[in-house]
Design an enzyme around this catalytic site. Structure first.
Site, PDB file in Angstrom:
ATOM      1  N   GLY A 241       0.640  -1.154   0.001  1.00  0.00           N
ATOM      2  CA  GLY A 241       0.121  -0.060   0.044  1.00  0.00           C
ATOM      3  C   GLY A 241       0.652   1.297   0.057  1.00  0.00           C
ATOM      4  O   GLY A 241       0.110   2.251  -0.036  1.00  0.00           O
ATOM      5  N   PRO A 278       4.452  -5.243  -1.113  1.00  0.00           N
ATOM      6  CA  PRO A 278       4.383  -3.947  -1.830  1.00  0.00           C
ATOM      7  C   PRO A 278       4.279  -4.295  -3.472  1.00  0.00           C
ATOM      8  O   PRO A 278       4.906  -5.368  -3.747  1.00  0.00           O
ATOM      9  CB  PRO A 278       5.756  -3.312  -1.776  1.00  0.00           C
ATOM     10  CG  PRO A 278       6.780  -4.436  -1.428  1.00  0.00           C
ATOM     11  CD  PRO A 278       5.790  -5.404  -0.393  1.00  0.00           C
ATOM     12  N   ARG A 316      -6.146   4.074 -15.282  1.00  0.00           N
ATOM     13  CA  ARG A 316      -6.098   4.465 -13.955  1.00  0.00           C
ATOM     14  C   ARG A 316      -6.529   5.964 -13.998  1.00  0.00           C
ATOM     15  O   ARG A 316      -7.658   6.487 -13.065  1.00  0.00           O
ATOM     16  CB  ARG A 316      -4.666   4.438 -13.189  1.00  0.00           C
ATOM     17  CG  ARG A 316      -4.254   3.133 -13.147  1.00  0.00           C
ATOM     18  CD  ARG A 316      -2.744   3.125 -12.385  1.00  0.00           C
ATOM     19  NE  ARG A 316      -3.013   3.351 -10.937  1.00  0.00           N
ATOM     20  CZ  ARG A 316      -2.940   4.546 -10.218  1.00  0.00           C
ATOM     21  NH1 ARG A 316      -2.425   5.618 -11.070  1.00  0.00           N
ATOM     22  NH2 ARG A 316      -3.299   5.011  -9.008  1.00  0.00           N
ATOM     23  N   TYR A 320      -9.976   6.050 -11.541  1.00  0.00           N
ATOM     24  CA  TYR A 320     -10.000   6.596 -10.254  1.00  0.00           C
ATOM     25  C   TYR A 320      -9.613   8.093 -10.302  1.00  0.00           C
ATOM     26  O   TYR A 320      -9.323   8.587  -9.361  1.00  0.00           O
ATOM     27  CB  TYR A 320      -8.728   6.038  -9.594  1.00  0.00           C
ATOM     28  CG  TYR A 320      -8.734   4.452  -9.506  1.00  0.00           C
ATOM     29  CD1 TYR A 320      -9.495   3.646  -9.100  1.00  0.00           C
ATOM     30  CD2 TYR A 320      -7.623   4.014 -10.340  1.00  0.00           C
ATOM     31  CE1 TYR A 320      -9.167   2.199  -9.153  1.00  0.00           C
ATOM     32  CE2 TYR A 320      -7.304   2.521 -10.500  1.00  0.00           C
ATOM     33  CZ  TYR A 320      -8.168   1.920  -9.951  1.00  0.00           C
ATOM     34  OH  TYR A 320      -7.973   0.384  -9.885  1.00  0.00           O
ATOM     35  N   CYS A 348     -13.752   5.533 -28.379  1.00  0.00           N
ATOM     36  CA  CYS A 348     -14.919   6.264 -28.539  1.00  0.00           C
ATOM     37  C   CYS A 348     -15.651   6.761 -27.276  1.00  0.00           C
ATOM     38  O   CYS A 348     -17.034   6.502 -27.351  1.00  0.00           O
ATOM     39  CB  CYS A 348     -15.760   5.084 -29.508  1.00  0.00           C
ATOM     40  SG  CYS A 348     -15.953   3.754 -28.612  1.00  0.00           S
ATOM     41  N   TYR A 377      -0.104  -1.129 -12.118  1.00  0.00           N
ATOM     42  CA  TYR A 377      -1.521  -1.224 -12.491  1.00  0.00           C
ATOM     43  C   TYR A 377      -1.932  -0.294 -13.963  1.00  0.00           C
ATOM     44  O   TYR A 377      -3.020   0.239 -13.799  1.00  0.00           O
ATOM     45  CB  TYR A 377      -2.483  -0.469 -11.315  1.00  0.00           C
ATOM     46  CG  TYR A 377      -2.087  -1.295  -9.775  1.00  0.00           C
ATOM     47  CD1 TYR A 377      -2.517  -2.477  -9.655  1.00  0.00           C
ATOM     48  CD2 TYR A 377      -1.142  -0.522  -8.863  1.00  0.00           C
ATOM     49  CE1 TYR A 377      -2.295  -3.277  -8.353  1.00  0.00           C
ATOM     50  CE2 TYR A 377      -0.891  -1.439  -7.863  1.00  0.00           C
ATOM     51  CZ  TYR A 377      -1.328  -2.534  -7.612  1.00  0.00           C
ATOM     52  OH  TYR A 377      -1.310  -3.194  -6.408  1.00  0.00           O
TER      53      TYR A 377
HETATM   54  N1  LLP Z   1      -1.633  -6.941  -0.727  1.00  0.00           N
HETATM   55  C1  LLP Z   1      -2.745  -6.930  -0.759  1.00  0.00           C
HETATM   56  C2  LLP Z   1      -3.618  -7.916  -0.088  1.00  0.00           C
HETATM   57  C3  LLP Z   1      -3.562  -6.243  -1.925  1.00  0.00           C
HETATM   58  O1  LLP Z   1      -4.677  -6.086  -2.239  1.00  0.00           O
HETATM   59  C4  LLP Z   1      -2.728  -5.159  -2.648  1.00  0.00           C
HETATM   60  C5  LLP Z   1      -3.445  -4.252  -3.571  1.00  0.00           C
HETATM   61  C6  LLP Z   1      -1.354  -5.144  -2.524  1.00  0.00           C
HETATM   62  C7  LLP Z   1      -0.794  -6.073  -1.387  1.00  0.00           C
HETATM   63  C8  LLP Z   1      -0.358  -4.381  -3.127  1.00  0.00           C
HETATM   64  O2  LLP Z   1      -0.791  -2.918  -2.912  1.00  0.00           O
HETATM   65  P1  LLP Z   1       0.166  -1.767  -3.299  1.00  0.00           P
HETATM   66  O3  LLP Z   1       1.735  -1.762  -2.682  1.00  0.00           O
HETATM   67  O4  LLP Z   1       0.561  -2.076  -4.899  1.00  0.00           O
HETATM   68  O5  LLP Z   1      -0.624  -0.450  -3.183  1.00  0.00           O
HETATM   69  N2  LLP Z   1      -5.525  -0.806  -9.303  1.00  0.00           N
HETATM   70  C9  LLP Z   1      -5.350   0.162  -8.256  1.00  0.00           C
HETATM   71  C10 LLP Z   1      -4.521  -0.383  -7.066  1.00  0.00           C
HETATM   72  C11 LLP Z   1      -5.384  -1.752  -6.500  1.00  0.00           C
HETATM   73  C12 LLP Z   1      -4.658  -2.184  -5.478  1.00  0.00           C
HETATM   74  C13 LLP Z   1      -5.081  -3.521  -4.845  1.00  0.00           C
HETATM   75  N3  LLP Z   1      -4.481  -4.206  -3.832  1.00  0.00           N
HETATM   76  C14 LLP Z   1      -4.543   1.335  -8.668  1.00  0.00           C
HETATM   77  O6  LLP Z   1      -4.506   1.305 -10.049  1.00  0.00           O
HETATM   78  O7  LLP Z   1      -4.377   2.340  -8.196  1.00  0.00           O
END
Ligand code: LLP
Length: 420
Positions: A241, A278, A316, A320, A348, A377
């Protein structure tokens, strides 16, 4: 040192390679261009931060599932975080050690859980029915499954609601009022389940480490409670996150070091192994989405730069309202007027934009234009809407541009039909 930089004469480079030159080499436009060295640097930042702790860095494959990138991260020492049977299969193909893999999700399928049980990856328990399926999978596989309970800690990550996952009304995890039910259920399946840890994931694009700290405090309290009932928990998994500097304003954002330091003492005080998951912070800033300007037009009060890339390849901003920085890859002609543009694709519908209200010099037809921070993403969420086939991917490796995935073609699409 960051992989993308502008020279004093106004050309954008990726690790010593002029993007304009990469555009000449690429099989077509648009395409994704990564820096292999930046991926290494991002992983090293986690590794340094984790010194002195027993830990697993589980890369969230959903962020970017290019096999070459997975192999590279695995070689650096990364584990993997998976949310589907196919992500698990791909992780195995990339050579990840199943003992450093975690299978997550609120709707894991029985057949995928059987594969996970056979391979011996960690599995996060998300719900009552999920626990039932994991027990069944353990029996089918003839192997005890190492499980972590995914706790829903009800912490507000202060992000877009679509990427917040740890608040109490979200579809993810186990609320505290149900914890005892899960502990009893695990106890009654000693041959199928071994409870080894607790997991939470708060959300994505988080830019304040206090949020991780708050969650970790709650999580070690849960761990104390669970241990007091005789379970030998070894792992705290605080999820992924960590956000990145999408705005390129030079604002100081928390680093992996800041994140780990905020939970380090808690982890040590309970003698835990730390798992982190991550995705974005490992790969987002390693890539540009490279486009060519098709033309410029004006309607009403709006100016548009129309490029060949679109919401199909990079959704994205549309999905979002996400900001990703945009710039031209070469210096504009001396007399180019600087205007406020929406940067849009050829798809389109009016949801098709990569950036709104961007102040840019009016580009000539054919100019290169990049969307930054496209490593997470973006390709993994690409579609073939309007039959815009998924773009090729390249990385700069030791000064050369190397293709790491072919672009999808019209012929690929026709293969789904019989008798053609
Ligand atoms: N662990 C779990 C259980 C997750 O659901 C996620 C992401 C991560 C780790 C990795 O999170 P990160 O470090 O990448 O923030 N499509 C969206 C982001 C969706 C994230 C989903 N879960 C975007 O484009 O911003």
């Amino acid at each position: 040192h960051h992989c993308f930089s502008k020279s004093s004469d106004g050309f954008l480079y990726c690790e010593g390679v002029r993007i304009e030159d990469a555009m000449e080499l690429a099989e077509r436009s648009p395409f994704y261009l990564y820096s292999k060295a930046q991926i290494s640097r991002n992983f090293e930042a986690y590794k340094r931060a984790l010194e002195g702790l027993r830990s697993i860095v589980g890369y969230a494959i959903k962020a970017n599932n290019n096999l070459k990138i997975l192999e590279h991260l695995r070689e650096l020492g990364c584990g993997a975080v998976l949310v589907s049977g196919n992500e698990l299969r791909l992780a195995l193909k990339a050579g990840f050690d199943p003992g450093r893999c975690v299978f997550n999700g609120n709707g894991k399928l029985l057949e995928d859980l059987v594969l996970a049980a056979k391979e011996g990856v960690f599995v996060n328990v998300d719900s009552e029915f999920d626990l039932e399926n994991i027990v069944t999978a353990a029996r089918v596989a003839g192997r005890k499954v190492k499980v972590l309970l995914r706790i829903n800690p009800d912490v507000d990550p202060q992000v877009h609601p679509y990427v917040a996952t740890g608040n109490k009304n979200s579809k993810f995890g186990i609320r505290n009022e149900k914890l005892q039910w899960f502990l009893d259920a695990v106890k009654s399946h000693p041959n199928e389940l071994k409870l080894v840890g607790a997991h939470c994931h708060l959300g994505s694009t988080i830019t304040k480490v206090d949020i991780f700290r708050d969650a970790a405090v709650l999580m070690v309290n849960y761990i104390d409670e669970i241990r007091s009932q005789g379970f030998e928990l070894e792992y705290l998994n605080i999820g992924g996150g960590l956000g990145i500097d999408y705005h390129h304003t030079g604002a100081v954002l928390p680093t992996p070091m800041d994140l780990i330091n905020t939970v380090r003492e808690l982890v040590l005080s309970r003698n835990l192994n730390l798992i982190i998951e991550p995705g974005r912070s490992l790969v987002a800033n390693t890539c540009c989405f490279v486009n060519r300007v098709t033309g410029v037009k004006t309607n009403g009060t709006k100016n548009f730069i129309v490029i060949d890339g679109s919401m199909a390849e990079l959704i994205r901003p549309s999905l979002y309202g996400a900001y990703q920085h945009i710039e031209l890859v070469s210096p504009p002609p001396q007399d180019a007027e600087v205007l406020t543009f929406d940067v849009v694709g050829p798809v389109c519908e009016s949801a098709d934009f990569l950036g709104k209200d961007r102040v840019l010099p009016t580009p000539a037809k054919g100019t290169g234009l990049v969307v930054h921070d496209a490593g997470a993403y973006c390709m993994s969420m690409a579609s073939t809407y309007n039959l815009k086939m998924r773009p090729p991917e390249y990385w700069v490796d030791n000064g050369s541009v190397v293709k790491i995935r072919h672009g999808e073609t019209f012929e690929d699409y026709l293969r789904f039909f019989d008798g053609l």
